[in-house]
Motif scaffolding. Sequence first.
Motif, PDB file in Angstrom:
ATOM      1  N   THR A  88      25.036 -37.679  36.715  1.00  0.00           N
ATOM      2  CA  THR A  88      26.328 -37.100  36.354  1.00  0.00           C
ATOM      3  C   THR A  88      26.775 -37.692  35.022  1.00  0.00           C
ATOM      4  O   THR A  88      26.739 -38.903  34.836  1.00  0.00           O
ATOM      5  CB  THR A  88      27.372 -37.424  37.441  1.00  0.00           C
ATOM      6  OG1 THR A  88      27.111 -36.593  38.561  1.00  0.00           O
ATOM      7  CG2 THR A  88      28.794 -37.189  36.960  1.00  0.00           C
ATOM      8  N   LEU A  89      27.162 -36.828  34.099  1.00  0.00           N
ATOM      9  CA  LEU A  89      27.758 -37.298  32.842  1.00  0.00           C
ATOM     10  C   LEU A  89      29.266 -37.122  32.959  1.00  0.00           C
ATOM     11  O   LEU A  89      29.740 -36.023  33.262  1.00  0.00           O
ATOM     12  CB  LEU A  89      27.243 -36.474  31.660  1.00  0.00           C
ATOM     13  CG  LEU A  89      25.731 -36.514  31.417  1.00  0.00           C
ATOM     14  CD1 LEU A  89      25.370 -35.745  30.149  1.00  0.00           C
ATOM     15  CD2 LEU A  89      25.244 -37.952  31.305  1.00  0.00           C
ATOM     16  N   VAL A  90      30.009 -38.195  32.764  1.00  0.00           N
ATOM     17  CA  VAL A  90      31.460 -38.117  32.878  1.00  0.00           C
ATOM     18  C   VAL A  90      32.048 -38.010  31.478  1.00  0.00           C
ATOM     19  O   VAL A  90      31.937 -38.944  30.679  1.00  0.00           O
ATOM     20  CB  VAL A  90      32.023 -39.349  33.608  1.00  0.00           C
ATOM     21  CG1 VAL A  90      33.547 -39.328  33.608  1.00  0.00           C
ATOM     22  CG2 VAL A  90      31.504 -39.394  35.047  1.00  0.00           C
ATOM     23  N   ALA A  91      32.666 -36.868  31.207  1.00  0.00           N
ATOM     24  CA  ALA A  91      33.225 -36.648  29.870  1.00  0.00           C
ATOM     25  C   ALA A  91      34.516 -37.447  29.708  1.00  0.00           C
ATOM     26  O   ALA A  91      35.442 -37.320  30.511  1.00  0.00           O
ATOM     27  CB  ALA A  91      33.504 -35.161  29.662  1.00  0.00           C
ATOM     28  N   LEU A  92      34.530 -38.272  28.683  1.00  0.00           N
ATOM     29  CA  LEU A  92      35.736 -39.019  28.318  1.00  0.00           C
ATOM     30  C   LEU A  92      36.069 -38.554  26.904  1.00  0.00           C
ATOM     31  O   LEU A  92      35.623 -39.141  25.936  1.00  0.00           O
ATOM     32  CB  LEU A  92      35.462 -40.519  28.302  1.00  0.00           C
ATOM     33  CG  LEU A  92      34.756 -41.118  29.524  1.00  0.00           C
ATOM     34  CD1 LEU A  92      34.293 -42.536  29.229  1.00  0.00           C
ATOM     35  CD2 LEU A  92      35.717 -41.126  30.710  1.00  0.00           C
ATOM     36  N   ASN A  93      36.815 -37.485  26.792  1.00  0.00           N
ATOM     37  CA  ASN A  93      36.970 -36.801  25.503  1.00  0.00           C
ATOM     38  C   ASN A  93      35.603 -36.580  24.879  1.00  0.00           C
ATOM     39  O   ASN A  93      34.731 -36.028  25.543  1.00  0.00           O
ATOM     40  CB  ASN A  93      37.905 -37.551  24.564  1.00  0.00           C
ATOM     41  CG  ASN A  93      39.327 -37.477  25.116  1.00  0.00           C
ATOM     42  OD1 ASN A  93      39.543 -36.931  26.198  1.00  0.00           O
ATOM     43  ND2 ASN A  93      40.280 -38.001  24.369  1.00  0.00           N
ATOM     44  N   GLY A  94      35.395 -37.014  23.655  1.00  0.00           N
ATOM     45  CA  GLY A  94      34.120 -36.735  22.994  1.00  0.00           C
ATOM     46  C   GLY A  94      32.933 -37.435  23.642  1.00  0.00           C
ATOM     47  O   GLY A  94      31.815 -36.912  23.652  1.00  0.00           O
ATOM     48  N   ILE A  95      33.146 -38.591  24.182  1.00  0.00           N
ATOM     49  CA  ILE A  95      32.054 -39.409  24.707  1.00  0.00           C
ATOM     50  C   ILE A  95      31.633 -38.920  26.089  1.00  0.00           C
ATOM     51  O   ILE A  95      32.436 -38.357  26.820  1.00  0.00           O
ATOM     52  CB  ILE A  95      32.512 -40.880  24.865  1.00  0.00           C
ATOM     53  CG1 ILE A  95      33.505 -41.251  23.751  1.00  0.00           C
ATOM     54  CG2 ILE A  95      31.327 -41.810  24.903  1.00  0.00           C
ATOM     55  CD1 ILE A  95      34.369 -42.429  24.106  1.00  0.00           C
ATOM     56  N   LYS A  96      30.385 -39.217  26.457  1.00  0.00           N
ATOM     57  CA  LYS A  96      29.933 -38.869  27.805  1.00  0.00           C
ATOM     58  C   LYS A  96      29.353 -40.121  28.464  1.00  0.00           C
ATOM     59  O   LYS A  96      28.263 -40.574  28.087  1.00  0.00           O
ATOM     60  CB  LYS A  96      28.851 -37.794  27.733  1.00  0.00           C
ATOM     61  CG  LYS A  96      29.407 -36.389  27.594  1.00  0.00           C
ATOM     62  CD  LYS A  96      28.351 -35.381  27.999  1.00  0.00           C
ATOM     63  CE  LYS A  96      28.677 -33.963  27.591  1.00  0.00           C
ATOM     64  NZ  LYS A  96      30.084 -33.591  27.560  1.00  0.00           N
ATOM     65  N   ALA A  97      30.048 -40.661  29.456  1.00  0.00           N
ATOM     66  CA  ALA A  97      29.525 -41.820  30.172  1.00  0.00           C
ATOM     67  C   ALA A  97      28.349 -41.385  31.021  1.00  0.00           C
ATOM     68  O   ALA A  97      28.412 -40.355  31.693  1.00  0.00           O
ATOM     69  CB  ALA A  97      30.611 -42.427  31.056  1.00  0.00           C
ATOM     70  N   GLY A  98      27.274 -42.165  30.973  1.00  0.00           N
ATOM     71  CA  GLY A  98      26.084 -41.835  31.747  1.00  0.00           C
ATOM     72  C   GLY A  98      24.981 -41.264  30.880  1.00  0.00           C
ATOM     73  O   GLY A  98      23.878 -41.019  31.364  1.00  0.00           O
ATOM     74  N   GLY A  99      25.265 -41.057  29.600  1.00  0.00           N
ATOM     75  CA  GLY A  99      24.263 -40.512  28.686  1.00  0.00           C
ATOM     76  C   GLY A  99      23.562 -41.623  27.915  1.00  0.00           C
ATOM     77  O   GLY A  99      23.613 -42.787  28.292  1.00  0.00           O
ATOM     78  N   LYS A 100      22.930 -41.239  26.829  1.00  0.00           N
ATOM     79  CA  LYS A 100      22.141 -42.192  26.058  1.00  0.00           C
ATOM     80  C   LYS A 100      23.034 -43.250  25.398  1.00  0.00           C
ATOM     81  O   LYS A 100      22.650 -44.396  25.243  1.00  0.00           O
ATOM     82  CB  LYS A 100      21.342 -41.415  24.986  1.00  0.00           C
ATOM     83  CG  LYS A 100      20.189 -42.187  24.395  1.00  0.00           C
ATOM     84  CD  LYS A 100      19.267 -41.260  23.606  1.00  0.00           C
ATOM     85  CE  LYS A 100      18.084 -42.002  23.026  1.00  0.00           C
ATOM     86  NZ  LYS A 100      18.389 -42.864  21.895  1.00  0.00           N
ATOM     87  N   VAL A 120      36.840 -47.430  23.942  1.00  0.00           N
ATOM     88  CA  VAL A 120      37.943 -47.389  24.904  1.00  0.00           C
ATOM     89  C   VAL A 120      38.663 -48.739  24.860  1.00  0.00           C
ATOM     90  O   VAL A 120      38.029 -49.793  24.784  1.00  0.00           O
ATOM     91  CB  VAL A 120      37.440 -47.106  26.339  1.00  0.00           C
ATOM     92  CG1 VAL A 120      38.605 -46.979  27.308  1.00  0.00           C
ATOM     93  CG2 VAL A 120      36.564 -45.855  26.394  1.00  0.00           C
ATOM     94  N   LEU A 121      39.980 -48.681  24.944  1.00  0.00           N
ATOM     95  CA  LEU A 121      40.811 -49.887  24.983  1.00  0.00           C
ATOM     96  C   LEU A 121      41.249 -50.151  26.421  1.00  0.00           C
ATOM     97  O   LEU A 121      41.746 -49.240  27.087  1.00  0.00           O
ATOM     98  CB  LEU A 121      42.059 -49.675  24.104  1.00  0.00           C
ATOM     99  CG  LEU A 121      43.106 -50.805  24.124  1.00  0.00           C
ATOM    100  CD1 LEU A 121      42.572 -52.056  23.440  1.00  0.00           C
ATOM    101  CD2 LEU A 121      44.402 -50.335  23.445  1.00  0.00           C
ATOM    102  N   ARG A 122      41.054 -51.371  26.905  1.00  0.00           N
ATOM    103  CA  ARG A 122      41.559 -51.704  28.236  1.00  0.00           C
ATOM    104  C   ARG A 122      42.793 -52.596  28.083  1.00  0.00           C
ATOM    105  O   ARG A 122      42.970 -53.263  27.053  1.00  0.00           O
ATOM    106  CB  ARG A 122      40.509 -52.425  29.081  1.00  0.00           C
ATOM    107  CG  ARG A 122      39.967 -53.711  28.499  1.00  0.00           C
ATOM    108  CD  ARG A 122      39.522 -54.652  29.603  1.00  0.00           C
ATOM    109  NE  ARG A 122      40.691 -55.067  30.344  1.00  0.00           N
ATOM    110  CZ  ARG A 122      40.696 -55.462  31.602  1.00  0.00           C
ATOM    111  NH1 ARG A 122      39.575 -55.510  32.265  1.00  0.00           N
ATOM    112  NH2 ARG A 122      41.810 -55.841  32.201  1.00  0.00           N
ATOM    113  N   GLY A 123      43.620 -52.648  29.119  1.00  0.00           N
ATOM    114  CA  GLY A 123      44.799 -53.498  29.097  1.00  0.00           C
ATOM    115  C   GLY A 123      45.603 -53.222  30.345  1.00  0.00           C
ATOM    116  O   GLY A 123      45.903 -52.066  30.652  1.00  0.00           O
ATOM    117  N   GLY A 124      45.931 -54.259  31.087  1.00  0.00           N
ATOM    118  CA  GLY A 124      46.641 -54.072  32.348  1.00  0.00           C
ATOM    119  C   GLY A 124      48.146 -54.009  32.132  1.00  0.00           C
ATOM    120  O   GLY A 124      48.709 -54.862  31.451  1.00  0.00           O
ATOM    121  N   ALA A 125      48.775 -53.004  32.712  1.00  0.00           N
ATOM    122  CA  ALA A 125      50.235 -52.921  32.674  1.00  0.00           C
ATOM    123  C   ALA A 125      50.802 -53.385  34.022  1.00  0.00           C
ATOM    124  O   ALA A 125      51.799 -54.090  34.083  1.00  0.00           O
ATOM    125  CB  ALA A 125      50.666 -51.482  32.393  1.00  0.00           C
TER     126      ALA A 125
END
Lengths: 337, 337, 337, 337
Positions: free
Chosen positions: D81-93, D124-129
Motif C-alpha cells: 500500500t502506498l499512502v499518499a501524503l500530498n505529493g509524497i507516497k509513503a511505502g514507495g522508493k 514532514v514536521l512533527r511536534g506534540g501539542a
Amino acid sequence: MIIVMQKGATSRQISHVIARVEQLGRQVHLSEGEERTVIGVLGEGRPLDEEQFGRIEGVEQIVPIVSPFKLASRDFRPQDTLVALNGIKAGGKRVVIIAGPCAVENREQLLETAYAVKEAGATVLRGGAFKPRTSPYSFQGLGFEGLKLLAEAREATGLLVVTEVISPETVPLVSTYADILQVGARNMQNYALLHAVGEAHKPVILKRGMMCTMKELLMSAEYILSHGNDRLILCERGIRTFEPYTRNTLDINAVPMLQELTHLPVFVDPSHGTGKWSLVGPIARAALAAGADGLMIEVHPNPEEALSDGVQSLKLERFARLMGELRAVAGAVGRSI
Amino acid sequence: MIIVMQKGATSRQISHVIARVEQLGRQVHLSEGEERTVIGVLGEGRPLDEEQFGRIEGVEQIVPIVSPFKLASRDFRPQDTLVALNGIKAGGKRVVIIAGPCAVENREQLLETAYAVKEAGATVLRGGAFKPRTSPYSFQGLGFEGLKLLAEAREATGLLVVTEVISPETVPLVSTYADILQVGARNMQNYALLHAVGEAHKPVILKRGMMCTMKELLMSAEYILSHGNDRLILCERGIRTFEPYTRNTLDINAVPMLQELTHLPVFVDPSHGTGKWSLVGPIARAALAAGADGLMIEVHPNPEEALSDGVQSLKLERFARLMGELRAVAGAVGRSI
Amino acid sequence: MIIVMQKGATSRQISHVIARVEQLGRQVHLSEGEERTVIGVLGEGRPLDEEQFGRIEGVEQIVPIVSPFKLASRDFRPQDTLVALNGIKAGGKRVVIIAGPCAVENREQLLETAYAVKEAGATVLRGGAFKPRTSPYSFQGLGFEGLKLLAEAREATGLLVVTEVISPETVPLVSTYADILQVGARNMQNYALLHAVGEAHKPVILKRGMMCTMKELLMSAEYILSHGNDRLILCERGIRTFEPYTRNTLDINAVPMLQELTHLPVFVDPSHGTGKWSLVGPIARAALAAGADGLMIEVHPNPEEALSDGVQSLKLERFARLMGELRAVAGAVGRSI
Amino acid sequence: MIIVMQKGATSRQISHVIARVEQLGRQVHLSEGEERTVIGVLGEGRPLDEEQFGRIEGVEQIVPIVSPFKLASRDFRPQDTLVALNGIKAGGKRVVIIAGPCAVENREQLLETAYAVKEAGATVLRGGAFKPRTSPYSFQGLGFEGLKLLAEAREATGLLVVTEVISPETVPLVSTYADILQVGARNMQNYALLHAVGEAHKPVILKRGMMCTMKELLMSAEYILSHGNDRLILCERGIRTFEPYTRNTLDINAVPMLQELTHLPVFVDPSHGTGKWSLVGPIARAALAAGADGLMIEVHPNPEEALSDGVQSLKLERFARLMGELRAVAGAVGRSI
C-alpha cells in the motif's frame, strides 16, 4: 559510591554507616537534604561491596558511581581494542564476516559450505562440534570428529575456524583445533567456563545470553579479561522478549551502546537474533549500518536437511547475494568487507 | 504433529511433504481448507523433528501435538512422584522446609544457623560452597572447606544438607558430602552438568533459570530423568521481567501450572524470587497457599555481614516467627510442616 | 536529587550545573571523588526536572532521592488508607471479594451469577458493559443496556457493582449506575481517562497495565489522587513476560511491595493474572496469603458459552467451593471474608 | 481452525465439539492420532470464535490457521500500500523523513526547527501539542495553541505536519490543523480513539505500544482499517525489555517481519526506540538498512532546555549531518530520500 539513607534514618544509623566506610580506609562526604541524608564515599582503593552496604539498617539505596567492570570499560581504556585473528583485525575498518553451518554434520556439508563462503568473501568459518540442545533427544554434535573436519576445512580453504566450547574440560582440546573459541549464549554466565577460556591462548567470541543485560555481558567479559585473555570479542545474538513472531529480538541498540561502554569489538549474529532466514539479510544490513565490527551468519547447502537450526540458515547462493548487499552498506558507513 | 501449509502452497510442495512423512513410516491425514492445506501426521514411533519439517518449502507452521518432554510429563506418569529424602518424602502432604545461608562463610555462622533453623522446624540445611557470582571480584565460596563444614553441621543437627554443583567435575565430590545436589538457575541449561547429575546417586533440586520458560525447565528435567536419576525436585525462584523494584518476579503461577504438567514435586525459593528480605515472609506464605511442596529460604545470623545475598536473608528470630505463620497457612490448605 | 558528572567533566561544565541549580533557589553540596564529581542538590521546593538536568553536557547520571509520587506514597501518609465502599472498608481486616462475569451478556446470566456469588459470600458484583477488545470483530459489550442490568442486579441482591470506564465521556454515565469505577489495564496510562475518574465522585479500582512497572502504576494513581479522588484501590492483574504457558504472569511480589510503597489498598485479579480457570483457585489463595486486601474473580454460569474470557472463568459451584478455601487462608493470616 | 482434543478425551466430548462446528455451518475433518484426536474445521464464512471453542470440555488447544487480521494482512492484499501524503507516497522508493521537537514549546523553537529540518531534507514536521506524560506534574503540551503554531510552521516552510491525538474528542480539531494524525504508543489499544481516527479523513501513523506484540499492532491497525481509513502507516518505536541501559529496545526485527505480514508502510522512531541521542544516528541508519519506509526523529534547537524528552533529541546541526549519512545508506539499499 553514594549511600542514600532512608527518610527518618536515626543519627545512630548514620554514624554506623560512616564508621564502616572509614574503617575501610575511605572518607565520607555528608549531605543532609530536606528529607534524606546522603553519604558520598571518597578515596581510592578496590571497589567496596555495594550489596553489603545496601543491607545496613537505615540505608535506602546505594548508587554506584564507578562502573563495576574495570578492564572491559572505556573509562579504563578509551581507545578501541583491535583483536588480531591472524592477518585480520577485528574492531578495525574492515568488517569480519563469519559464516557456516550451525552444526558440523559431515565432511561434504562442511567443505561445500566452506568453499562457498570463502568464495563469497567470508574470512572465518563457523560450525558447531559440541552442540548445547534444549532437548536430550536432539542431535548433540559430532564432537571430536567435528573438530577434525573443521581443521580439514581450514587447511583446504585458508579460512579461520571458530567453534563453541561447552565445558571447561573441552577448552584445551578445542584450542588445538580451532582458531577462535566461542562461548555460547546459554553459557554466558558459566563461570567455570569463563575462567577456562580466560586462561586459553586463543581469541574468544562471547555471546550475550538471551536474557542477560549488557552490564552482565560486560561483567562476564571481565571474568575472561581478568584471567589474562584480552583477545575478546562480544556478540549480540538477540534477547528474549514477549514478542512471539520472531524467535529472539535482536537488540540493535546494543551495538552502539556497547561501543560507548567498552573498547572491545562488537559483532552481531542475525541468524539467532531473528530465528528466521527471511529476516537474516535485512538484519545483517542493519547491524552493519549500526556500526557492528563483524557478523556471524548461518549458512547451509541444504537448510531443509540441516540437523540443527536450519530454519534460520541461508542457502549458499543467497549468502553470496547478501555479501554483495553488505558490501554496499559497509561502504555507505565508511567500512569495508 | 500437524503441518500447516502456506496459502498458495503448490500441489508439488504438498506431495513432497507427504512423501517425507511416509518415508519415516508414518501416515498422513489431509485436510484441504478454504485457504490452506493441513497435513496431520499419524502413527507411532519416536517423535519427528518438528524443526526440520518447519523448513520444508511451502510449510507455514508446525503444530506439536505430543509434549516434547516424556518422562517429566503427567501424560507419561499421572500420579505424583514422591522423592525420598531420608525419612521425609518431598511431594507428599508434609511440606519440606529448607533453610540456611546463601554461602557457607565459616564454622560459627553455619552451625549457629543450622541449630536455629532445626529448632524452628526446618528439615534441610542449605549453604553454598561453590558460588557462581556475576562479578569476578565477589566472594566465590569456600569450596571443599565449605563442604566439610556442611557435613559437620549435618552430624551436629541431624538436618539433611543441600548444596550447589557448578560443574560436572564437582559432582562426585559434592555427592560424597551432601544429601541433595542443587543445580542453580544459571546452570539450568548447562547440559554437561545436567548429564552429570543425571548419573549421580543423590536427589537433585533443579532451579528454573531466570530467563527460562516452564517448558525449558521440563526439558532440562528430561535430561536428568533420561540419564537415570528420577529423584528430582523442581524449584521456581523468580524470573526476569521489566519490573525493577524487585530483583526477580516470583512466578507464582508456575506452582499450579507445573503441577498440572508434571508429576515431579515443585518447590519455591522466595528469597531469590524477591531479592528483598521484607517480601520473603508474604511470598513464602503465598507459595504454600498456591500448593508448593517445599520452600527454600535464606537465613543468616547477621545478614548485614553476609558475604553473599544478605539483602534477601532473614534473621534467625524472624525465620522462627515465619515458621509459625507458615504452619498456619499449611494447615489452611490441608498440608503440614 | 544527586547529579553525577562524567569522568573527565570540565570545571566549566561543573560550574554550569551548579549555576543552574542555584538559579532555581537550591543549594549544592559538592563531592569530588577519585574519578567523578558528584553534586548533591539541597533545599526545599517543588521537585526539579530530573530529565532536564540529565541532558546538560558533562552530566552522566541523575539519581532521584525523593519519590516521584507524593500523594500515593507512604512517605506522605504512613497509615493505611481505608476506602469506604458503602458499609465495607477496603484495606481493613476484612478482605473484599468481587466476583462476576467478564462481560454482562444478558439478564439471566447476570442475575443467576449475582445471586450465586452473593450466596457464596462476595460483596461486590463485577461485569463489563463496555469491553475493550483486541479484535474489532469480537463482542464489544452491551453498553448502556449492560449498565441497567448491573443496576437491576444490585437492587435484587444488595451487592455493590463495579464496571469499567473506557473513555472520559462514559464516566458520568457509568457513575450514575455503578458504585465503583474500574480503569482497565490497557487504560492505565490513558491520562484523559485518569483525569476524568479523578474528578468523579465514586471509588476507583485502577488495574496495573500488563507491561507497566509498579512505579508507573503509582504515577497513574497520582494522577487520580491529584485531581481530588482519594477513594482509590490498586489492582495487580498479571504482567506480560516471556512465559507462554500462562496468559499473563501474576506478579505476586507486587502485593507486599506495593503495600510498602503506598498506603492505598491492593487487590489481586487471579483470573486475568493467570488466564486459565484451573489456576484461579491456587492463585487466589496465594494472593490472600501474601496480604491482598481484596480479590476480583471471574465467575460465569456457563463458561463454555461466555462471550468473553470464559477460559478463565469459574463455574458457580466451583466459586462457592473456592470461597470456603479462601476463608481458611484468610483466617490463617489474621483476616476475614 | 484446528481443534486438538486432550489425551483421553471421551467420544462424547468429541461428538459435542463436532456438533458445535456443524451447527455453525462448517464441516469437520477428523484425525485420530496415537494419543489425541484432532479436528480440522473446513468451509467458508466469518471466523469462528477460537476462544469459545478453547473452553469446551475435552479441548486441549486451538490452532488458528487463518490470520486474525484480514484487512491488514498480505494474504488479503499482496501488493504494498502506498499512502499518499500530498505529493509524497509513503511505502514507495523514497523514504519519508519526519523530524521536529517532541513537544511544541513556543513559536521561535518550532519555526527555527522547522526551517532547519526542511533545509536538511525532511518532508514532514512533527511536534506534540497534546502530550501524554507519565507524571501529572510534567508539562502537558500547549494544546490548541500548539496546533496553531504547527499550522503556521506549515505555511512558512511547506512541510507537512503530524501531531498526536490523545482522545476521540480531539480528533476533529486536530484534523483541521494537521496533515497526519499520530496515535501514540500508550494509546495503541485505546479502542475508542482507534475508532475515531478510523473515521477521520486524514492519514494516520499508528505507533506500536511498548508492551504490544506485532500481532496486536496489526489488530489495532485492523480497527482503523475496518472503520474505513486505509491511509495507515505503522511505526516501530521500541519495546520494553529487561535491559536498563536503554529506555526501550528498538525491535529492528519488526521492520522486515511486519513487511512480510502486512502491505502497510512501516516507519521507525529511533528517538523513542533508544531514549538516548547518541544512539539515534546509528539506529536511524540501521532502520533504513533494514528496509524502513520512513523515519521519525526528534530534533530540538537546544535539547538541554527542552520541556520534554530532550535527552533523546538531536541538535539541528547534528540532524543535518545525520541526513547526509542517511542518504548514503538509503542509496546502498536502493532507496532515496
